[in-house]
Write an enzyme that holds these catalytic residues in place. Structure first.
Site, PDB file in Angstrom:
ATOM      1  N   ARG A 220      18.657  -0.656  -6.340  1.00 14.52           N
ATOM      2  CA  ARG A 220      17.450  -0.592  -7.165  1.00 14.52           C
ATOM      3  C   ARG A 220      17.793  -0.159  -8.588  1.00 14.52           C
ATOM      4  O   ARG A 220      17.239  -0.686  -9.572  1.00 14.52           O
ATOM      5  CB  ARG A 220      16.437   0.368  -6.522  1.00 14.52           C
ATOM      6  CG  ARG A 220      15.734  -0.205  -5.304  1.00 14.52           C
ATOM      7  CD  ARG A 220      14.604   0.674  -4.824  1.00 14.52           C
ATOM      8  NE  ARG A 220      15.038   1.743  -3.950  1.00 14.52           N
ATOM      9  CZ  ARG A 220      15.080   1.681  -2.625  1.00 14.52           C
ATOM     10  NH1 ARG A 220      14.728   0.565  -2.002  1.00 14.52           N
ATOM     11  NH2 ARG A 220      15.454   2.717  -1.887  1.00 14.52           N
TER      12      ARG A 220
ATOM     13  N   CYS B  96      20.419  -8.816   4.948  1.00 15.62           N
ATOM     14  CA  CYS B  96      20.739  -7.650   5.769  1.00 15.62           C
ATOM     15  C   CYS B  96      21.093  -8.069   7.191  1.00 15.62           C
ATOM     16  O   CYS B  96      21.163  -7.230   8.090  1.00 15.62           O
ATOM     17  CB  CYS B  96      19.584  -6.650   5.776  1.00 15.62           C
ATOM     18  SG  CYS B  96      18.067  -7.282   6.519  1.00 15.62           S
TER      19      CYS B  96
ATOM     20  N   PHE C   5       9.250 -10.047  -0.945  1.00 17.54           N
ATOM     21  CA  PHE C   5       9.472  -9.206   0.235  1.00 17.54           C
ATOM     22  C   PHE C   5       9.506  -7.738  -0.219  1.00 17.54           C
ATOM     23  O   PHE C   5      10.409  -6.976   0.095  1.00 17.54           O
ATOM     24  CB  PHE C   5      10.779  -9.561   0.953  1.00 17.54           C
ATOM     25  CG  PHE C   5      10.913 -11.013   1.317  1.00 17.54           C
ATOM     26  CD1 PHE C   5      10.369 -11.506   2.497  1.00 17.54           C
ATOM     27  CD2 PHE C   5      11.581 -11.895   0.473  1.00 17.54           C
ATOM     28  CE1 PHE C   5      10.502 -12.848   2.831  1.00 17.54           C
ATOM     29  CE2 PHE C   5      11.715 -13.229   0.797  1.00 17.54           C
ATOM     30  CZ  PHE C   5      11.174 -13.710   1.990  1.00 17.54           C
TER      31      PHE C   5
END
Length: 395
Positions: free
Chosen positions: A211, A339, A227
């Protein structure tokens, strides 16, 4: 203690100190072994090489706890492992102004099948395997002694438990129940985390460093956060000076939390837009509307739970990356993640390459991303590197 011998020629896991031994490598099993029981592991010549817990119901039959064959797997052992894992986090850089992190990362911290996350005064525990299920109560007691949290909440509602013959378990283990969302700081940003019902253990702690990296590309930018869940990347973009942030998610509740997080961090409401819907469809609609962005973040849920699902997963990853490339202005930044543990970094790069060819765009990888440092990857356990991502320039 029962000794399990491996087949001749099937000892590579022991030689490489890999924490998994598959059922096909075992010579034979005694009928009386119970799921999660601690056993000695011997090579084909009968020399005991390690200790681990065994589950005859699982394809991953043994998970190694110790490479010291003389060690006792008892409360003192658990305390040593937990103390060491917690101490590692205390020495990590990048956790200033942060009150939430992962304290135990399963195999990579020497406690396979155990996840422990800290959210301010609370701990969330996930038991992924039958072996940890048998040790869970002692682990909870030791954590209470070491950290004195207000409570430990269990979130053992994960997809791997059925493969271990386990059902989902959610509820209090020790202390109080966090009935309200827990306020945390992450690198100075403020979030409220629902430990009882949130994704994973409540928040995507593994994306903390990513982030921050993505935020560096966001000053003055129009940003699409697809998402988005509760808006983590959007908050970082907003506090970095993005001119507009669009959070896109299928959950209206998650987007309501995202709006709250924007407000908590001083991002003006007029710079924010929340879009509820299926990302695959919404991205196409935005393309048809000729909407354009400077930065797009794609952080989808796991698409592949096994290798059998790879074909459908790679199609899904290619599709969302293709649509995102259609929406980016020339020179725009695409940050894209997978992921799915079954999708390695090389395969994921090939998928993004295929999307670039179909989009007729030139794409450069600027940065390669992975999970945050409190989610370490043991070198002998590459399977622990489940999160992979790229920051790309799309010309």
């Amino acid at each position: 203690m029962i000794t399990v011998r491996l087949k001749q020629g099937r000892e590579r896991a022991l030689e490489n100190r890999h924490p998994w031994i598959f059922s096909g490598a075992i010579d034979r099993l005694d009928r009386g072994i119970q799921p999660g029981q601690v056993v000695q592991i011997a090579d084909a010549q009968g020399a005991v090489r390690a200790l681990g817990y065994l589950n005859p119901r699982s394809q991953i039959a043994i998970r190694i706890l110790s490479w010291d064959a003389d060690e006792m797997i008892d409360r003192a052992f658990l305390r040593r492992r937990l103390e060491a894992s917690i101490a590692r986090r205390q020495r990590l850089p990048g956790l200033a102004d942060t009150t939430a992190c992962r304290l135990v990362n399963a195999e990579s911290d020497g406690l396979p099948g155990l996840i422990v996350d800290c959210y301010d005064e609370w701990l969330v525990l996930q038991s992924l395997t039958a072996g940890i299920e048998r040790l869970k109560d002692e682990i909870a007691d030791v954590l209470m002694e070491l950290l004195e949290p207000r409570g430990i909440y269990e979130r053992s509602d994960v997809d791997v438990r059925p493969r271990e013959g386990l059902t989902d378990l959610v509820g209090p283990l020790r202390g109080e129940i966090p009935m309200e969302p827990v306020a945390i700081q992450e690198q100075g940003r403020l979030f409220r985390v629902d430990l009882l019902r949130g994704h994973k253990t409540g928040f995507y702690l593994d994306q903390r460093q990513n982030r921050e990296r993505v935020a560096a590309y966001c000053p003055g930018a129009e940003v699409l956060n697809a998402f988005s869940y509760t808006g983590g990347f959007g908050v970082y973009a907003g506090t970095a000076g993005a001119s507009r942030i669009v959070n896109l998610d299928s959950s209206a509740d998650a987007l309501a939390a995202a709006a709250e997080h924007m407000a908590l961090n001083g991002v003006p409401a007029e710079r924010c837009e929340n879009v509820t819907g299926d990302a695959f469809r919404v991205l196409r609609t935005m393309r048809d509307q000729a909407r354009r962005f400077d930065v797009i973040v794609l952080d989808p849920p796991k698409f592949a739970f096994s290798k059998a699902q790879l074909p459908s997963a790679t199609r899904g990853y290619k599709d969302i990356n293709l649509q995102a490339m259609h929406l980016l202005r020339p020179g725009g930044i695409l940050t894209t993640f997978s992921c799915s543990g079954a999708v390695d970094e090389l395969l994921f790069q090939k998928v993004v390459f295929g999307a670039a060819i179909d989009a007729d765009r030139d794409v450069q990888i600027l940065e390669r991303l992975g999970q945050a440092a409190d989610h370490p990857v043991l070198l002998s356990f590459p399977e622990g590197a489940y999160l992979k991502g790229f920051i790309c320039r799309v010309d």
